[in-house]
Write a protein that holds these residues in place. Sequence first.
Motif, PDB file in Angstrom:
ATOM      1  N   PRO A 228       0.679  -1.240  -0.138  1.00 11.25           N
ATOM      2  CA  PRO A 228       0.141   0.026  -0.151  1.00 11.25           C
ATOM      3  C   PRO A 228       0.834   1.173  -0.027  1.00 11.25           C
ATOM      4  CG  PRO A 228       0.106  -0.914   2.173  1.00 11.25           C
ATOM      5  CD  PRO A 228       0.879  -1.952   1.374  1.00 11.25           C
ATOM      6  N   PRO A 229       0.279   2.265  -0.440  1.00 11.16           N
ATOM      7  CA  PRO A 229       0.822   3.514  -0.355  1.00 11.16           C
ATOM      8  C   PRO A 229       1.353   4.106   1.162  1.00 11.16           C
ATOM      9  CG  PRO A 229      -1.219   4.141  -0.803  1.00 11.16           C
ATOM     10  CD  PRO A 229      -0.950   2.552  -1.072  1.00 11.16           C
ATOM     11  N   PRO A 230       2.219   4.825   1.617  1.00  9.51           N
ATOM     12  CA  PRO A 230       2.464   5.108   2.948  1.00  9.51           C
ATOM     13  C   PRO A 230       1.301   5.716   3.720  1.00  9.51           C
ATOM     14  CG  PRO A 230       4.309   5.804   1.545  1.00  9.51           C
ATOM     15  CD  PRO A 230       3.272   5.464   0.707  1.00  9.51           C
ATOM     16  N   ALA A 231       1.261   5.695   5.064  1.00  8.16           N
ATOM     17  CA  ALA A 231       0.156   6.289   5.499  1.00  8.16           C
ATOM     18  C   ALA A 231       0.185   7.873   5.616  1.00  8.16           C
ATOM     19  CB  ALA A 231       0.277   5.737   7.147  1.00  8.16           C
ATOM     20  N   ASP A 232      -0.719   8.404   5.293  1.00  9.80           N
ATOM     21  CA  ASP A 232      -0.862   9.888   5.472  1.00  9.80           C
ATOM     22  C   ASP A 232      -0.626  10.430   6.741  1.00  9.80           C
ATOM     23  OD1 ASP A 232      -1.145  12.466   4.663  1.00  9.80           O
ATOM     24  OD2 ASP A 232      -3.214  12.522   3.887  1.00  9.80           O
ATOM     25  N   LEU A 233       0.442  10.801   7.257  1.00  7.48           N
ATOM     26  CA  LEU A 233       0.493  11.351   8.605  1.00  7.48           C
ATOM     27  C   LEU A 233       0.548  12.891   8.703  1.00  7.48           C
ATOM     28  CD1 LEU A 233       3.540   8.937   9.447  1.00  7.48           C
ATOM     29  CD2 LEU A 233       1.182   8.671   9.895  1.00  7.48           C
ATOM     30  N   GLY A 234       0.638  13.586   7.698  1.00  5.74           N
ATOM     31  CA  GLY A 234       0.817  14.944   7.762  1.00  5.74           C
ATOM     32  C   GLY A 234       2.283  15.364   8.495  1.00  5.74           C
ATOM     33  N   ARG A 235       2.202  16.447   9.204  1.00  2.00           N
ATOM     34  CA  ARG A 235       3.351  16.865   9.869  1.00  2.00           C
ATOM     35  C   ARG A 235       3.278  16.136  11.445  1.00  2.00           C
ATOM     36  NH1 ARG A 235       4.302  21.223  13.342  1.00  2.00           N
ATOM     37  NH2 ARG A 235       6.280  21.863  13.705  1.00  2.00           N
ATOM     38  N   VAL A 236       4.347  15.432  11.553  1.00  2.93           N
ATOM     39  CA  VAL A 236       4.301  14.902  12.957  1.00  2.93           C
ATOM     40  C   VAL A 236       5.034  15.622  14.053  1.00  2.93           C
ATOM     41  CG1 VAL A 236       4.929  12.717  14.149  1.00  2.93           C
ATOM     42  CG2 VAL A 236       4.783  12.752  11.758  1.00  2.93           C
ATOM     43  N   THR A 237       4.242  15.699  15.034  1.00  6.90           N
ATOM     44  CA  THR A 237       4.746  16.605  16.319  1.00  6.90           C
ATOM     45  C   THR A 237       4.774  15.457  17.532  1.00  6.90           C
ATOM     46  OG1 THR A 237       2.505  16.789  16.841  1.00  6.90           O
ATOM     47  CG2 THR A 237       3.412  18.455  15.353  1.00  6.90           C
ATOM     48  N   ALA A 238       5.205  16.105  18.676  1.00  8.96           N
ATOM     49  CA  ALA A 238       5.395  15.415  19.767  1.00  8.96           C
ATOM     50  C   ALA A 238       4.089  14.760  20.283  1.00  8.96           C
ATOM     51  CB  ALA A 238       6.090  16.188  20.914  1.00  8.96           C
TER      52      ALA A 238
ATOM     53  N   THR B 281       1.421  14.028  18.100  1.00  8.82           N
ATOM     54  CA  THR B 281       0.925  13.096  17.290  1.00  8.82           C
ATOM     55  C   THR B 281       1.766  12.064  17.167  1.00  8.82           C
ATOM     56  OG1 THR B 281       1.791  14.371  15.350  1.00  8.82           O
ATOM     57  CG2 THR B 281      -0.328  14.958  16.128  1.00  8.82           C
ATOM     58  N   LEU B 282       3.027  11.634  17.863  1.00 10.81           N
ATOM     59  CA  LEU B 282       4.013  10.778  17.347  1.00 10.81           C
ATOM     60  C   LEU B 282       3.459   9.283  18.035  1.00 10.81           C
ATOM     61  CD1 LEU B 282       6.980  10.682  16.765  1.00 10.81           C
ATOM     62  CD2 LEU B 282       7.414  10.900  19.130  1.00 10.81           C
ATOM     63  N   ASP B 283       2.747   9.225  18.923  1.00  9.09           N
ATOM     64  CA  ASP B 283       2.096   7.680  18.960  1.00  9.09           C
ATOM     65  C   ASP B 283       1.184   7.252  17.892  1.00  9.09           C
ATOM     66  OD1 ASP B 283       3.735   7.557  21.358  1.00  9.09           O
ATOM     67  OD2 ASP B 283       2.313   8.011  22.876  1.00  9.09           O
TER      68      ASP B 283
ATOM     69  N   ALA C  81       1.558   4.200  15.457  1.00  8.19           N
ATOM     70  CA  ALA C  81       0.558   3.217  15.201  1.00  8.19           C
ATOM     71  C   ALA C  81       0.126   3.067  13.630  1.00  8.19           C
ATOM     72  CB  ALA C  81      -0.637   3.384  16.116  1.00  8.19           C
ATOM     73  N   ALA C  82       0.006   4.371  13.192  1.00  5.57           N
ATOM     74  CA  ALA C  82      -0.341   4.317  11.690  1.00  5.57           C
ATOM     75  C   ALA C  82       0.417   3.474  10.856  1.00  5.57           C
ATOM     76  CB  ALA C  82      -0.667   5.608  11.243  1.00  5.57           C
ATOM     77  N   ASN C  83       1.777   3.468  11.200  1.00  7.85           N
ATOM     78  CA  ASN C  83       2.893   2.976  10.505  1.00  7.85           C
ATOM     79  C   ASN C  83       2.819   1.494  10.548  1.00  7.85           C
ATOM     80  OD1 ASN C  83       3.892   5.032   8.769  1.00  7.85           O
ATOM     81  ND2 ASN C  83       5.130   5.776  10.538  1.00  7.85           N
ATOM     82  N   ARG C  84       2.740   0.975  11.803  1.00  7.36           N
ATOM     83  CA  ARG C  84       2.468  -0.515  12.098  1.00  7.36           C
ATOM     84  C   ARG C  84       1.112  -1.129  11.463  1.00  7.36           C
ATOM     85  NH1 ARG C  84       3.501   1.326  17.426  1.00  7.36           N
ATOM     86  NH2 ARG C  84       1.479   0.857  17.950  1.00  7.36           N
ATOM     87  N   ALA C  85       0.065  -0.237  11.170  1.00  9.63           N
ATOM     88  CA  ALA C  85      -0.984  -0.782  10.524  1.00  9.63           C
ATOM     89  C   ALA C  85      -0.508  -0.791   9.260  1.00  9.63           C
ATOM     90  CB  ALA C  85      -2.243   0.113  10.808  1.00  9.63           C
ATOM     91  N   ASN C  86       0.282   0.111   8.698  1.00  7.43           N
ATOM     92  CA  ASN C  86       0.603   0.112   7.135  1.00  7.43           C
ATOM     93  C   ASN C  86       1.325  -1.217   6.864  1.00  7.43           C
ATOM     94  OD1 ASN C  86       2.446   1.014   4.856  1.00  7.43           O
ATOM     95  ND2 ASN C  86       0.391   2.096   4.776  1.00  7.43           N
ATOM     96  N   ALA C  87       2.343  -1.373   7.816  1.00  9.25           N
ATOM     97  CA  ALA C  87       3.218  -2.650   7.892  1.00  9.25           C
ATOM     98  C   ALA C  87       2.504  -3.776   7.705  1.00  9.25           C
ATOM     99  CB  ALA C  87       4.096  -2.325   8.822  1.00  9.25           C
ATOM    100  N   ALA C  88       1.357  -3.936   8.637  1.00 11.21           N
ATOM    101  CA  ALA C  88       0.519  -5.215   8.377  1.00 11.21           C
ATOM    102  C   ALA C  88      -0.331  -5.346   7.308  1.00 11.21           C
ATOM    103  CB  ALA C  88      -0.425  -5.095   9.615  1.00 11.21           C
ATOM    104  N   GLU C  89      -0.747  -4.280   6.662  1.00  8.02           N
ATOM    105  CA  GLU C  89      -1.234  -4.418   5.283  1.00  8.02           C
ATOM    106  C   GLU C  89      -0.183  -4.889   4.203  1.00  8.02           C
ATOM    107  OE1 GLU C  89      -3.950  -4.565   2.285  1.00  8.02           O
ATOM    108  OE2 GLU C  89      -4.206  -4.883   4.322  1.00  8.02           O
TER     109      GLU C  89
ATOM    110  N   GLY D 147      11.411  19.347  14.724  1.00 13.88           N
ATOM    111  CA  GLY D 147      10.119  19.885  15.183  1.00 13.88           C
ATOM    112  C   GLY D 147       9.364  18.873  16.039  1.00 13.88           C
ATOM    113  N   ILE D 148       9.842  17.572  16.306  1.00 13.01           N
ATOM    114  CA  ILE D 148       9.212  16.820  17.351  1.00 13.01           C
ATOM    115  C   ILE D 148      10.023  16.803  18.690  1.00 13.01           C
ATOM    116  CG2 ILE D 148       9.121  14.433  17.904  1.00 13.01           C
ATOM    117  CD1 ILE D 148       8.872  13.605  14.884  1.00 13.01           C
TER     118      ILE D 148
END
Length: 332
Positions: free
Chosen positions: A41-51, A53-55, A59-67, A197-198
Amino acid sequence: MRGDTGPRLTARWLRAFLAALVMGALVVPLAAATRPRVPAPPPADLGRVTARTLDAAYAANRANAAEAARMAEDHGDRRRAAVERAMARDPARRLLVFDGRGPGRAAEVFGDLADADRVAVLIPGSDTTLDTYDRFRATAESLHRQLGSRAPAGSRTAVIAWLGYATPGTVGTTVMTTGRAEQAAPELAEFVAGLYGIAGPDTQVSLLCHSYGSVVCARTAPALERAGTPVADIVFVGSPGTGVDRASDLRTSARVWAGRGAGDWIADVPHVRADLFGTTVGFGTDPMSPAYGARRFPAGSVGHSDYFTPGSESLAGLARIVLGETTEVRHD
């Protein structure tokens, strides 16, 4: 006769490399064409990651890795599926970046990035893909443990394994040119800017650049300065050269380091640069050379793939650099 040895060896090496270049131009694309591309799948759409939204990003990237693992399994690529499944199923895995397409990309965090005051980013060399990711990940784990055992009270550290570019293959035409590094540099510069930024603008970031990764870091250094996001240290580990002849040519305010183990075969690679049919081949001056002007740190007797071995002199030296204990590192 003796005085001609150096030029003759260099000319002989260039002729041999030209032959390999021609062979690689024929063989490598054909070999790559026979390997089916693994769907993902294409990468998860995370936008600008901050402290904050880090968790959620992890989680979104783990879900993407599962798919991606499911798709790879359905495609019959069990090796890729196993790597991605391991990334996905462990809730403690902190995937800041994940992209299962092609050779794959990932950036994995060890430690609390949002709270870190010192961050080490590891940039790999050739033949590093998602298929071989576990061995690269092990180097980051090793450094993280070393920092944890050595860091003074109150110091907060994090380590990131950054597989953020398409690394060249050891057998092929790209490993002796700067092409892949030039493609990677904007990606690494943007990634480093995101770290500030994080973790905050006062975070001390060190780039630990192994083998061809040192060419990537050399290409990235000026961009970091121009963007106002310079790093504290740039460390060339087992480097074949960086594409510039002097540390001052990097146009960086960072401390520039170089180290090479006594057992590293990269010392035998000729440190030359030549123009072949309009393509620059080779990376020039050895960063270990006094003429280059880098600070040298002791790396002991390790081989090319062993710089992060637990208990090694090289790992201890790298940890000291990351922690800012530069007075304890020998400046040869």
